[in-house]
Design an enzyme around this catalytic site. Structure first.
Site, PDB file in Angstrom:
ATOM      1  N   CYS A 164       7.545  -8.219 -14.218  1.00  0.00           N
ATOM      2  CA  CYS A 164       6.422  -9.096 -13.857  1.00  0.00           C
ATOM      3  C   CYS A 164       5.052  -8.440 -13.986  1.00  0.00           C
ATOM      4  CB  CYS A 164       6.634  -9.632 -12.458  1.00  0.00           C
ATOM      5  SG  CYS A 164       8.235 -10.441 -12.293  1.00  0.00           S
ATOM      6  N   LEU A 179       0.840  -1.202   0.000  1.00  0.00           N
ATOM      7  CA  LEU A 179       0.000   0.000   0.000  1.00  0.00           C
ATOM      8  C   LEU A 179       0.871   1.246   0.000  1.00  0.00           C
ATOM      9  CD1 LEU A 179      -2.977  -0.719   2.458  1.00  0.00           C
ATOM     10  CD2 LEU A 179      -3.043  -0.522  -0.031  1.00  0.00           C
TER      11      LEU A 179
HETATM   12  C1  UGA Z   1       6.550  -9.645  -8.223  1.00  0.00           C
HETATM   13  C2  UGA Z   1       5.824 -10.433  -7.109  1.00  0.00           C
HETATM   14  O1  UGA Z   1       5.912  -9.695  -5.877  1.00  0.00           O
HETATM   15  C3  UGA Z   1       6.446 -11.813  -6.922  1.00  0.00           C
HETATM   16  O2  UGA Z   1       5.681 -12.550  -5.961  1.00  0.00           O
HETATM   17  C4  UGA Z   1       6.454 -12.565  -8.282  1.00  0.00           C
HETATM   18  O3  UGA Z   1       7.084 -13.831  -8.171  1.00  0.00           O
HETATM   19  C5  UGA Z   1       7.226 -11.739  -9.296  1.00  0.00           C
HETATM   20  O4  UGA Z   1       6.575 -10.449  -9.421  1.00  0.00           O
HETATM   21  C6  UGA Z   1       7.248 -12.474 -10.605  1.00  0.00           C
HETATM   22  O5  UGA Z   1       6.183 -12.678 -11.192  1.00  0.00           O
HETATM   23  O6  UGA Z   1       8.301 -12.975 -11.002  1.00  0.00           O
HETATM   24  P1  UGA Z   1       8.790  -8.166  -8.341  1.00  0.00           P
HETATM   25  O7  UGA Z   1       8.244  -7.662  -9.629  1.00  0.00           O
HETATM   26  O8  UGA Z   1      10.182  -8.662  -8.283  1.00  0.00           O
HETATM   27  O9  UGA Z   1       7.879  -9.395  -7.787  1.00  0.00           O
HETATM   28  O10 UGA Z   1       8.714  -6.995  -7.276  1.00  0.00           O
HETATM   29  P2  UGA Z   1       7.680  -6.432  -6.196  1.00  0.00           P
HETATM   30  O11 UGA Z   1       8.398  -6.315  -4.917  1.00  0.00           O
HETATM   31  O12 UGA Z   1       6.396  -7.142  -6.172  1.00  0.00           O
HETATM   32  O13 UGA Z   1       7.485  -4.938  -6.709  1.00  0.00           O
HETATM   33  C7  UGA Z   1       6.978  -4.657  -8.005  1.00  0.00           C
HETATM   34  C8  UGA Z   1       6.818  -3.175  -8.201  1.00  0.00           C
HETATM   35  O14 UGA Z   1       5.799  -2.642  -7.355  1.00  0.00           O
HETATM   36  C9  UGA Z   1       8.070  -2.333  -7.904  1.00  0.00           C
HETATM   37  O15 UGA Z   1       8.252  -1.425  -8.978  1.00  0.00           O
HETATM   38  C10 UGA Z   1       7.749  -1.612  -6.614  1.00  0.00           C
HETATM   39  O16 UGA Z   1       8.389  -0.359  -6.526  1.00  0.00           O
HETATM   40  C11 UGA Z   1       6.239  -1.450  -6.732  1.00  0.00           C
HETATM   41  N1  UGA Z   1       5.554  -1.317  -5.429  1.00  0.00           N
HETATM   42  C12 UGA Z   1       5.553  -2.350  -4.540  1.00  0.00           C
HETATM   43  C13 UGA Z   1       4.878  -0.133  -5.116  1.00  0.00           C
HETATM   44  O17 UGA Z   1       4.840   0.820  -5.932  1.00  0.00           O
HETATM   45  N2  UGA Z   1       4.202  -0.041  -3.921  1.00  0.00           N
HETATM   46  C14 UGA Z   1       4.188  -1.054  -3.027  1.00  0.00           C
HETATM   47  O18 UGA Z   1       3.545  -0.897  -1.963  1.00  0.00           O
HETATM   48  C15 UGA Z   1       4.887  -2.232  -3.341  1.00  0.00           C
END
Ligand code: UGA
Length: 458
Positions: free
Chosen positions: A281, A271
């Site tokens: 992803c 959030l």
């Molecule tokens: C995501 C999923 O979290 C994994 O469970 C999944 O295995 C992976 O995709 C995949 O399909 O391989 P990832 O893309 O590595 O993992 O990173 P995340 O930590 O989920 O973050 C993704 C994006 O969301 C980032 O750009 C991050 O900055 C953004 N984000 C995350 C936000 O803007 N706000 C948040 O509260 C959380």
């Protein structure tokens, strides 16, 4: 257990290293010679906290080879972890998965049982197609093969991949055969029962509970992966939509997230309002899910909206710059962070790239910093039209603000949390700070001399 892993990208290499650490006999296959050269020199081709040390620790047992024929025949379990890049229309391209399955089937021994596991993120129905590919190779070879195909989607997060591999929330297996389920239960036994000695860099969290292994049919397992990523993507887009309205009505989205997150049904995680999601992803998987839906003529307005809101965040940041500076033409903008998130050098679909392209298109001069992703960003930004001479990469973060008209924080690296804001502000022509990840407290930034603008905050 003897295991062959096809593909040494984020998923394949992490899985190979972790399974080796758990005392399985692992051989990983990759056709990319540059990757193999690095791996043979004990160097990780990916940047992932802890992977280099663990790779060195398991080095004596883990093998890397370009040859499927060398390792698959003797394996009991074969994991496919190759890429599924997006096609022009957003659908996931499963060509590499099918090709890997074909190559595996070419070298399987007759009558010997293999479990062939698809770990790559694949559209619903791919496991069934893979099973058909394997059968057709066997019939061409004129042999009786014995392969059970299973889906075992991966949920690792870049930057936290090893932590997630040792201490997963759950393991999902989609299979029609009991034998495949049993093999996968044996594979993951040390994780399911947490019987391994944790690596020193990854101690077992005290609150960690034994993870369930959920078994289901292959189509549902494939759908679980897409649905999980899409749900997380839309949770972030939801808070970003609320953030925009907070700006209109003078509310603070960080307070709103805190308040709604206290409801156990909603929870605090994912959030964080800001520049939204990038990476390999969510952008790819939400598009691929829409592709799957389109093939059935089914509409998914929530998923579409999550994407619209997400990419609007990037435009809104540039609008904020325009709003404070008037025109961007000739202005010098400092960009803090290029990677799509901290602790990775991955710039795929990174918000920074779109923002930089837009700033350059509007005539700005850009100075950009990142602790580790500069090389990848340089490559990505010069790919189509060569390097724009108004884009400068700066290695020392304290040199970034020099003479700039504004700073934009794009990636929330730890390093940026600890910056001496007063020192930065002093070097700038006009001390404007657009905080695209709400890293700083507005009061602190203002006290340091900045005109501060966050996302969804007054
Ligand atoms: C995501 C999923 O979290 C994994 O469970 C999944 O295995 C992976 O995709 C995949 O399909 O391989 P990832 O893309 O590595 O993992 O990173 P995340 O930590 O989920 O973050 C993704 C994006 O969301 C980032 O750009 C991050 O900055 C953004 N984000 C995350 C936000 O803007 N706000 C948040 O509260 C959380």
């Amino acid at each position: 257990m003897k295991i062959a892993i096809i593909g040494t990208g984020y998923v394949g290499l992490t899985t190979a290293v972790v399974l080796s650490y758990l005392h399985h006999d692992v051989a990983a296959v990759d056709k990319d010679e540059s990757k193999l050269t690095l791996l043979h020199a004990r160097k990780s081709p990916i940047h992932e906290p802890g992977i280099q040390n663990l790779l060195e620790e398991v080095w004596h047992t883990l093998r890397f080879t370009p040859s499927v024929a060398e390792v698959v025949p003797e394996a009991e379990l074969v994991l496919i972890a190759v890429g599924t890049p997006p096609k022009q229309n957003g659908e996931a391209d499963t060509r590499h998965v099918e090709q890997a399955a074909r190559e595996v089937a070419q070298v399987c021994l007759p009558n010997k049982h293999y479990t062939l596991v698809v770990k790559s993120t694949v559209p619903i129905g791919t496991n069934q197609r893979v099973a058909k590919v394997v059968e057709s190779v066997f019939s061409t070879r004129g042999i009786r093969g014995n392969v059970s195909v299973a889906s075992n989607p991966e949920f690792l997060q870049e930057g936290l991949a090893l932590q997630g591999a040792f201490y997963p929330d759950r393991i999902v297996v989609g299979a029609n055969s009991d034998e495949a389920v049993d093999t996968l239960r044996r594979l993951y036994k040390p994780i399911l029962e947490q019987t391994f000695d944790p690596p020193s860099e990854f101690p077992r969290p005290s609150s960690y509970h034994l993870p369930p292994m959920m078994t289901t049919d292959p189509n549902s397992a494939e759908m679980i992966k897409y649905a999980a990523n899409t749900f997380l993507a839309l949770k972030i887009s939801f808070i970003n939509e609320i953030a925009g309205l907070c700006e209109e009505v003078d509310a603070d989205v960080t307070e709103v997230a805190r308040g709604i997150g206290l409801d156990a049904r909603i929870g605090h995680r994912f959030l964080r309002a800001g520049l939204g999601w990038g990476g390999s992803c969510y952008p790819k998987d939400t598009a691929a899910l829409l592709g799957v839906a389109a093939q059935s003529g089914y509409k998914m307005p929530i998923t579409e909206a999550a994407r619209t809101v997400n990419f609007r965040q990037r435009e809104r940041i540039v609008e904020k710059l325009r709003g404070t500076l008037g025109t961007l033409k000739g202005k010098i903008i400092g960009v803090l962070g290029l990677a799509f998130k901290p602790n990775t050098d991955d710039v795929r679909e990174a918000p920074a790239l779109d923002i930089i392209r837009e700033l350059l298109a509007e005539g700005a001069i850009v100075r950009a910093h990142d602790p580790i992703a500069i090389a990848n960003a340089r490559r990505a930004l010069s790919e189509k039209h060569g390097m724009d001479n108004r884009l400068h990469f700066i290695e020392d973060v304290y040199e970034l603000p020099y003479d700039t008209d504004a700073l934009v924080l794009v990636t929330e690296w730890d390093l940026y949390h600890k910056l001496e804001l007063r020192r930065l502000a002093k070097q700038m022509k006009t001390p404007i700070l657009i905080d695209g990840r709400n890293v700083y407290s507005p009061e602190e930034a203002r006290a340091a001399g900045f005109h501060y603008i966050g996302v969804g905050r007054t």
